[in-house]
Design an enzyme around this catalytic site. Structure first.
Site, PDB file in Angstrom:
ATOM      1  N   LYS A 259     -37.873  58.394  -7.999  1.00  0.00           N
ATOM      2  CA  LYS A 259     -39.110  57.918  -7.378  1.00  0.00           C
ATOM      3  C   LYS A 259     -40.331  58.224  -8.220  1.00  0.00           C
ATOM      4  CE  LYS A 259     -36.853  57.594  -3.098  1.00  0.00           C
ATOM      5  NZ  LYS A 259     -35.907  58.434  -2.393  1.00  0.00           N
TER       6      LYS A 259
ATOM      7  N   TRP B 137     -35.390  61.297   6.327  1.00  0.00           N
ATOM      8  CA  TRP B 137     -34.854  62.187   5.289  1.00  0.00           C
ATOM      9  C   TRP B 137     -34.653  63.592   5.820  1.00  0.00           C
ATOM     10  CZ3 TRP B 137     -32.343  59.565   2.078  1.00  0.00           C
ATOM     11  CH2 TRP B 137     -32.799  58.315   1.650  1.00  0.00           C
TER      12      TRP B 137
ATOM     13  N   ASP C 181     -37.719  69.383   0.081  1.00  0.00           N
ATOM     14  CA  ASP C 181     -37.294  68.112  -0.508  1.00  0.00           C
ATOM     15  C   ASP C 181     -38.569  67.404  -0.964  1.00  0.00           C
ATOM     16  OD1 ASP C 181     -36.465  65.564  -1.132  1.00  0.00           O
ATOM     17  OD2 ASP C 181     -35.549  65.136   0.812  1.00  0.00           O
TER      18      ASP C 181
HETATM   19  C1  LIG Z   1     -34.923  58.848  -1.634  1.00  0.00           C
HETATM   20  C2  LIG Z   1     -34.969  60.142  -0.948  1.00  0.00           C
HETATM   21  C3  LIG Z   1     -33.814  60.934  -0.782  1.00  0.00           C
HETATM   22  C4  LIG Z   1     -32.440  60.489  -1.224  1.00  0.00           C
HETATM   23  O1  LIG Z   1     -32.298  60.526  -2.576  1.00  0.00           O
HETATM   24  P1  LIG Z   1     -30.919  60.137  -3.288  1.00  0.00           P
HETATM   25  O2  LIG Z   1     -31.224  60.473  -4.694  1.00  0.00           O
HETATM   26  O3  LIG Z   1     -30.706  58.672  -3.040  1.00  0.00           O
HETATM   27  O4  LIG Z   1     -29.839  60.959  -2.719  1.00  0.00           O
HETATM   28  C5  LIG Z   1     -33.961  62.161  -0.157  1.00  0.00           C
HETATM   29  N1  LIG Z   1     -35.144  62.584   0.277  1.00  0.00           N
HETATM   30  C6  LIG Z   1     -36.259  61.848   0.150  1.00  0.00           C
HETATM   31  C7  LIG Z   1     -37.559  62.371   0.659  1.00  0.00           C
HETATM   32  C8  LIG Z   1     -36.212  60.607  -0.466  1.00  0.00           C
HETATM   33  O5  LIG Z   1     -37.329  59.868  -0.597  1.00  0.00           O
END
Ligand SMILES: *Cc1c(COP(=O)(O)O)cnc(C)c1O
Length: 359
Positions: free
Chosen positions: A195, A103, A171
């Site tokens: 998530k 990521w 993030d």
């Molecule tokens: C799942 C995830 C993403 C991507 O998210 P999307 O909503 O599919 O764009 C980005 N960063 C992390 C840490 C993730 O777990």
């Protein structure tokens, strides 16, 4: 067939059962209006109340100050990979990024489209099984970006580099609202909701408004945070249903006792899982112990030939979503906020039984 399902999926992932029930009810008859949440106007007082409550709950749960603006935006966390540098990084300036896994790598790739990227710390050489312990951040960097929880590698920052000297951007897609942090020390926090705080289709973005308006480029309207702040996340039609599900999840979180309570519960689940893992020689955890994620526990088997049998039996017993990411292999147990302790107890019991038979 097993009747009880234990959902360890990495995302989209488990949400509280009450959220599923309330969301289904709202699809049929929203607040006894005789209308579905899917057919009401987004500029109605009814939906405005949903959005206001969601924003208020985020501010309350994260204890945000007046400088921090809360936005609900489209496009997934992946859109934030480019929206952050587009709004904060000038062509000729530097942004510092930590390289901790898949990521973080994607965020770095997008930032390079807008300016210079320096790698402030990397664990690439260790196959991303750890978090960098020392960072080198240029004092002139526009910001430092971290991925607080690497969902695929199974690592998590337990010591946030609050004192890096430049605005901190994070993030938090896979550990948002899972633990107490000093959220006011971040310049931008972003997270896809699917998530830990809702359904796919909406991002939470917390942005310190003092960081905005400092780049020279022209930003397309839909990508300029200032427009979303001015319009209260209603620049265009927002993802109404996804915001509704996020609001219900936030309500649930508050009712459970907020971040102090959920953090304690997450620690309890993670301790049970990792203590079991470490006690069973047939399993191995590749991640450095001090950097293990409370959300996503990655593990493999000492004898890789047993992995297929373990996976088959796990599926038969109702364990869903524990297959590891294709880039890492093995297994991954995601233990998000809504996953009950009982599911971790069931999984660790299953692992113990399996190990006894194979030992
Ligand atoms: C799942 C995830 C993403 C991507 O998210 P999307 O909503 O599919 O764009 C980005 N960063 C992390 C840490 C993730 O777990």
């Amino acid at each position: 067939m097993a009747t009880i399902m234990h959902n360890f999926n990495s995302g989209p992932s488990i949400l509280p059962k009450t959220v599923f029930e309330q969301a289904s009810q709202a699809v049929l008859n929203f607040n006894n209006s005789g209308l579905s949440i899917l057919e009401i106007g987004h500029r109605t007082p009814e939906f405005q109340a949903v959005l206001d409550e969601a924003i208020g709950l985020v501010k309350e749960l994260m204890q945000l100050n007046e400088d921090q603006e809360v936005l609900f935006l489209h496009g997934g966390a992946t859109t934030q990979f480019m929206q952050v540098p587009m709004n904060l990084l000038n062509d000729t300036d530097i942004a510092a990024y930590t390289e901790t896994g898949t990521w973080a790598g994607k965020a770095i790739k997008e930032a390079k489209l807008f300016g210079h990227v320096e790698i402030a710390g990397s664990t690439k050489a260790e196959n991303y099984t750890a978090i960098p312990k020392k960072l080198q951040v240029s004092p002139t960097a526009s910001y430092l970006h971290i991925t607080t929880n690497e969902t695929i590698a199974g690592t998590q920052w337990h010591n946030i580099p609050y004192d890096c000297g430049v605005p901190l951007v994070a993030d938090m897609s896979s550990d948002i609202l899972s633990r107490q942090l000093d959220f006011n020390k971040f310049g931008i926090i972003y997270a896809g909701a699917q998530k830990n705080m809702g359904a796919a289709g909406v991002n939470l973005v917390v942005v310190n408004k003092n960081l905005l308006g400092k780049v020279d480029r022209t930003i397309p309207s839909i990508l300029d945070y200032r427009n979303h702040i001015a319009e209260g996340s209603m620049l265009n039609t927002p993802p109404v249903f996804a915001i509704y599900v996020a609001m219900l999840t936030l309500r649930w979180l508050k009712q459970e006792g907020g971040l102090p309570v959920i953090e304690k519960r997450n620690q309890e689940k993670a301790s049970l899982f990792y203590n079991t893992l470490d006690s069973l020689p047939v399993f191995k955890g590749p991640v450095a112990k001090e950097d293990r994620s409370m959300m996503n526990a990655v593990f493999v088997m000492e004898d890789a030939a047993l992995e297929k049998e373990f996976a088959t039996q796990a599926a038969q017993q109702g364990f869903y979503g524990i297959k590891g990411h294709r880039s890492v292999g093995g297994f991954r147990a995601s233990m998000y906020n809504a996953l009950p302790l009982e599911s971790v107890q069931a999984l660790t019991q299953f692992m113990t039984d399996f190990a006894t038979k194979k030992g």
